[in-house]
Every structure is written in C-alpha cells, then in structure tokens.
Design a protein around this motif. Structure first.
Motif, PDB file in Angstrom:
ATOM      1  N   ALA A  34       0.844  -1.351  -0.015  1.00 14.48           N
ATOM      2  CA  ALA A  34       0.077   0.170   0.095  1.00 14.48           C
ATOM      3  C   ALA A  34       0.942   1.205   0.027  1.00 14.48           C
ATOM      4  CB  ALA A  34      -1.143   0.039   1.165  1.00 14.48           C
ATOM      5  N   TYR A  35       2.110   1.259   0.869  1.00 12.56           N
ATOM      6  CA  TYR A  35       2.635   2.309   0.783  1.00 12.56           C
ATOM      7  C   TYR A  35       3.375   2.812  -0.559  1.00 12.56           C
ATOM      8  CZ  TYR A  35       6.393   5.752   2.450  1.00 12.56           C
ATOM      9  OH  TYR A  35       7.244   6.695   2.458  1.00 12.56           O
ATOM     10  N   ASN A  36       3.947   1.735  -1.079  1.00 14.86           N
ATOM     11  CA  ASN A  36       4.702   1.961  -2.426  1.00 14.86           C
ATOM     12  C   ASN A  36       3.509   2.282  -3.529  1.00 14.86           C
ATOM     13  OD1 ASN A  36       7.753   1.354  -2.480  1.00 14.86           O
ATOM     14  ND2 ASN A  36       6.886  -0.292  -1.074  1.00 14.86           N
ATOM     15  N   GLY A  37       2.354   1.768  -3.204  1.00 12.77           N
ATOM     16  CA  GLY A  37       1.160   2.020  -4.124  1.00 12.77           C
ATOM     17  C   GLY A  37       0.870   3.514  -4.362  1.00 12.77           C
ATOM     18  N   MET A  38       0.888   4.045  -3.134  1.00  8.99           N
ATOM     19  CA  MET A  38       0.634   5.392  -2.655  1.00  8.99           C
ATOM     20  C   MET A  38       1.683   6.243  -3.429  1.00  8.99           C
ATOM     21  SD  MET A  38       0.230   7.420   0.910  1.00  8.99           S
ATOM     22  CE  MET A  38       2.234   7.107   1.363  1.00  8.99           C
ATOM     23  N   LEU A  39       2.963   5.820  -3.192  1.00  8.89           N
ATOM     24  CA  LEU A  39       4.263   6.707  -3.823  1.00  8.89           C
ATOM     25  C   LEU A  39       3.972   6.577  -5.302  1.00  8.89           C
ATOM     26  CD1 LEU A  39       7.157   5.879  -1.764  1.00  8.89           C
ATOM     27  CD2 LEU A  39       5.539   7.612  -1.511  1.00  8.89           C
ATOM     28  N   TYR A  40       3.586   5.638  -5.952  1.00  8.87           N
ATOM     29  CA  TYR A  40       3.459   5.548  -7.361  1.00  8.87           C
ATOM     30  C   TYR A  40       2.053   6.186  -7.817  1.00  8.87           C
ATOM     31  CZ  TYR A  40       6.692   1.342  -6.590  1.00  8.87           C
ATOM     32  OH  TYR A  40       7.447   0.382  -6.606  1.00  8.87           O
ATOM     33  N   HIS A  41       1.271   6.600  -7.085  1.00 10.53           N
ATOM     34  CA  HIS A  41      -0.135   7.322  -7.335  1.00 10.53           C
ATOM     35  C   HIS A  41      -0.911   6.280  -8.251  1.00 10.53           C
ATOM     36  CE1 HIS A  41       0.546  11.061  -5.986  1.00 10.53           C
ATOM     37  NE2 HIS A  41       1.860  11.195  -6.495  1.00 10.53           N
ATOM     38  N   GLN A  42      -0.936   4.809  -7.518  1.00 15.56           N
ATOM     39  CA  GLN A  42      -1.572   3.755  -8.301  1.00 15.56           C
ATOM     40  C   GLN A  42      -2.564   2.990  -7.497  1.00 15.56           C
ATOM     41  OE1 GLN A  42      -1.602   3.419 -11.446  1.00 15.56           O
ATOM     42  NE2 GLN A  42       0.652   2.829 -12.353  1.00 15.56           N
ATOM     43  N   LEU A 313      10.983  12.847  -0.198  1.00  9.43           N
ATOM     44  CA  LEU A 313      10.552  11.867   0.654  1.00  9.43           C
ATOM     45  C   LEU A 313      10.632  10.639   0.106  1.00  9.43           C
ATOM     46  CD1 LEU A 313       6.743  11.956   2.149  1.00  9.43           C
ATOM     47  CD2 LEU A 313       7.683   9.740   0.998  1.00  9.43           C
ATOM     48  N   THR A 314      10.687  10.492  -1.114  1.00  7.69           N
ATOM     49  CA  THR A 314      11.023   9.178  -1.693  1.00  7.69           C
ATOM     50  C   THR A 314      12.488   8.618  -1.544  1.00  7.69           C
ATOM     51  OG1 THR A 314      11.782  10.387  -3.814  1.00  7.69           O
ATOM     52  CG2 THR A 314       9.551   9.446  -4.056  1.00  7.69           C
ATOM     53  N   GLN A 315      13.227   9.375  -0.784  1.00  3.36           N
ATOM     54  CA  GLN A 315      14.648   8.715  -0.439  1.00  3.36           C
ATOM     55  C   GLN A 315      14.704   8.674   0.920  1.00  3.36           C
ATOM     56  OE1 GLN A 315      17.669  11.684  -1.902  1.00  3.36           O
ATOM     57  NE2 GLN A 315      16.426  12.030  -3.907  1.00  3.36           N
ATOM     58  N   TRP A 316      13.592   8.620   1.654  1.00  2.00           N
ATOM     59  CA  TRP A 316      13.618   8.406   3.113  1.00  2.00           C
ATOM     60  C   TRP A 316      13.965   6.812   3.410  1.00  2.00           C
ATOM     61  CZ3 TRP A 316       9.149  11.670   5.649  1.00  2.00           C
ATOM     62  CH2 TRP A 316       9.333  13.038   5.531  1.00  2.00           C
ATOM     63  N   SER A 317      14.495   6.732   4.521  1.00  2.85           N
ATOM     64  CA  SER A 317      14.684   5.291   5.037  1.00  2.85           C
ATOM     65  C   SER A 317      14.437   5.185   6.460  1.00  2.85           C
ATOM     66  CB  SER A 317      15.923   4.450   4.472  1.00  2.85           C
ATOM     67  OG  SER A 317      17.022   4.851   5.062  1.00  2.85           O
ATOM     68  N   PHE A 318      14.213   4.288   6.804  1.00  2.00           N
ATOM     69  CA  PHE A 318      14.019   4.171   8.357  1.00  2.00           C
ATOM     70  C   PHE A 318      15.495   4.152   9.114  1.00  2.00           C
ATOM     71  CE2 PHE A 318      13.454   0.936  12.075  1.00  2.00           C
ATOM     72  CZ  PHE A 318      12.505   1.806  12.834  1.00  2.00           C
ATOM     73  N   ASP A 319      16.493   3.437   8.399  1.00  2.00           N
ATOM     74  CA  ASP A 319      17.916   3.738   9.070  1.00  2.00           C
ATOM     75  C   ASP A 319      18.252   5.172   9.348  1.00  2.00           C
ATOM     76  OD1 ASP A 319      18.087   1.103   8.692  1.00  2.00           O
ATOM     77  OD2 ASP A 319      19.292   1.398   6.776  1.00  2.00           O
ATOM     78  N   GLN A 320      17.508   6.134   8.772  1.00  3.38           N
ATOM     79  CA  GLN A 320      17.903   7.427   8.780  1.00  3.38           C
ATOM     80  C   GLN A 320      17.577   7.914  10.417  1.00  3.38           C
ATOM     81  OE1 GLN A 320      16.037   8.729   5.019  1.00  3.38           O
ATOM     82  NE2 GLN A 320      17.743   9.824   4.892  1.00  3.38           N
TER      83      GLN A 320
END
Length: 353
Positions: A34-42, A313-320
């Motif tokens: 769902a999260y990636n689908g949101m980022l893809y606008h799909q 936002l597309t470059q965010w990661s949990f490691d940060q």
C-alpha cells in the motif's frame, strides 16, 4: 493479460516494484504494498484483477522485457524504456485514459457508483410510488447505507431535489458524456443501456467503457465534496469502504473515537503489530483530515523526524531515524511519511485549483 495495458502501469521516470503492482491488482494490501502504491499514485489499481494469477502476470512481464518495452533495473524492479514510452503513447491514442486519478487514489469510486445507482433507482421508483421492483445488486453495506440515506432525506421532497442536483451535475459534463451516462441508469420501467449499446469510439473495448464510466463517478465525487449538504453529498461516504477490511475498519473507527493503540489491542484481542498495521493502512486509505496523526505523532517525535529527514520523501529510509530499530519506531516513521506525503499532495491540489 493485455501486455500493452500492463505496460501503462509502469513508468519511464520512476522505478516500480513488480510485486507492488501485482499486490494492488489482486487487492493483497500489505503495509509495504500500500505504501509503495501510494508513492506510485496507483491506488486506482486496487482490486482491478482479483482473478490474475502470478504465472500469467510474470509471463506478461517477460513479454514486455523481451520486446524491450520494459527493463528490469534490479531484481523485481521495473522501468519503462524509450521504446516502451512510444508504445504507451500509441496505446492511449486508442483507449480511454482516466482523468480524475486523485479521486480513485483517495476514495472508493466503484463503491460510490454502486450506492449512487441504487439510490437513483430507489428515488425513481418512489417518484412513481412503486414498491414492487427488483433493486440493483449491491453488497449489504451499500444496501443498508442507501436505505438509511433515503429514510433520512425523504421528507425534503427528495424526488425534486435529486432531479435538480443531477441536472446541475450533468450540465458540467460534455453533452455526449452526459447522454451516455444517463442512458446507463436504471429507473422505473427503464432497464438502462449496457456498454455494448453505447456507440462509442470503435477502438474502445469493454475495459475502456468501464474506466470511462467510473471516471464519471469520480467526477461526481468531486461534485459531492463541493456540495456536502446536497443529497449527493450526503450519499457519499468519505473513505475507501471496500478497500479497508471489516477488521481494519473496526480498528480505525475505535482509534478515531479516542481509544489508544493499547486500548484497542486489549479490546480486540489482536496482536499489537496487527493494530499498528491496521492504522498504517487506514492512514494511507483515508483522506488526510480523516486520520488523527497528532494522537500518535507528538511534537517531540515530529521535531526529531524533521531534523533527520531532509531529503525528498522518496529517498527516506528507516535507517536515517531509527534508534533501537523497534517495530514501534517504524510505526512512527511510516505514519509520519504517510502524513507528509498527503500534506504535499494536498498543497499541490491547492496550487492547481
């Protein structure tokens, strides 16, 4: 599976994961999908191919790769090539392309269509004082909602008001679209035309008519949002009813009624991880103002993220941002990302208005 149609689900500028597209089509919504689908606008794809098999999907992808229309830039990650972009352009010259994509991303357009068609039939039959007819097929949630809506509004000269409001909406459409749309409606002794009976472009297939029709209801949602006190506005339910599972919906409603994550977990006797997943999915699938982010993301948490997440936002990661790397920390991180995505989307809408 139509290879050219599948190609249109991928992008020349954005790398997309094949498992995400498949999960959306099948309505297999994990938090990651769902999260990636949101980022893809799909989100428009959710549940559009419930019968699709993994074998058929993978074979079609391989056809696209062999034709050099799609390239696998990393394992399971696809991007449209220059040749593929040419094919996408050719495809859209002959097929219907959805115009109101954001409505599909935010709301259950097909669910609203079903509610509208049933409500329209009920009002039509009421105008002839007819009580003996076969109602249009709909799930129980839709039937109960339309019944509740009708009884709550029938005292306001519902037949006249409904007709006037539909006239106002239809006048915003191109004449041909308005004529086609109304010809599909079922009413008193009016069966409604099928897609095959509408004389549309010769290059259109059943799927084109399907998306064209849904797009009209997506535009009707825009009308409902702009006129919330109208009968159409009152009929609209502002969340993705059919996408959120019954269990997920109970968790979301309990949260919005003021219960904490731990209280919901104790009451529902589910794992805390399940409650968090429900809330993350809910945040993605409802409008920004329909989720109380501030009840989870307090001022200190937001300030912490703001100082560490400065890239797009597309470059965010949990490691940060992680400290202990716990599931609770990830829950906060993902909710913050969802909130910021929706805020950016809302700001873009306001600029474009």
């Amino acid at each position: 599976m139509d290879a050219q149609w599948l190609l249109t689900l991928y992008d020349v500028n954005q790398i997309r994961r094949q498992r995400v597209i498949y999960g959306l089509l099948k309505n297999q919504l994990t938090v990651s999908t769902a999260y990636n689908g949101m980022l893809y606008h799909q989100f428009i794809l959710i549940g559009q191919r419930p019968w699709l098999t993994k074998q058929e999907y993978d074979q079609t992808l391989q056809q696209l790769i062999q034709a050099q229309w799609l390239t696998e830039v990393a394992k399971g990650q696809m991007q449209v090539t220059a040749l593929g972009l040419e094919q996408q352009t050719l495809y859209w010259q002959n097929h219907y392309r959805v115009q109101h994509v954001l409505m599909f991303e935010r709301y259950d357009v097909s669910g609203f269509r079903d509610a509208f068609l049933l409500a329209n039939q009920v009002v039509s039959e009421a105008s002839f004082e007819s009580k003996s007819y076969y109602p249009l097929p709909a799930d129980n949630m839709t039937k109960n909602w339309v019944k509740k809506w009708y009884h709550a509004n029938k005292h306001v000269d519902i037949v006249f008001q409904w007709a006037q409001q539909l006239k106002t909406y239809l006048e915003t459409l191109p004449r041909q679209d308005a004529d086609w749309l109304t010809s599909t409606w079922v009413g008193h002794e009016v069966p409604g035309m099928t897609h095959q009976q509408i004389s549309g472009p010769t290059s259109w297939d059943e799927e084109d008519y399907y998306w064209w029709e849904l797009d009209q209801y997506a535009q009707l949602i825009e009308f409902a949002l702009a006129n919330p006190k109208s009968l159409i506005g009152k009929l609209f339910v502002p969340y993705r009813r059919l996408t959120i599972s019954a269990s997920n919906l109970l968790t979301y409603q309990a949260f919005e009624q003021g219960m904490s994550v731990n209280e919901i977990q104790k009451q529902r006797r589910l794992k805390i991880s399940t409650i968090r997943e429900h809330l993350m999915l809910s945040a993605m699938l409802v409008p920004l103002d329909q989720f109380s982010y501030e009840r989870i993301l307090n001022v200190d948490v937001v300030a912490y993220f703001q100082t560490r997440l400065t890239q797009p936002l597309t470059q965010w990661s949990f490691d940060q941002v992680k400290n202990q790397g716990t599931a609770e920390e990830f829950f906060y991180f993902r909710l913050y990302a969802i909130q910021q995505f929706k805020k950016a989307e809302q700001s873009e809408d306001q600029v474009n208005e």
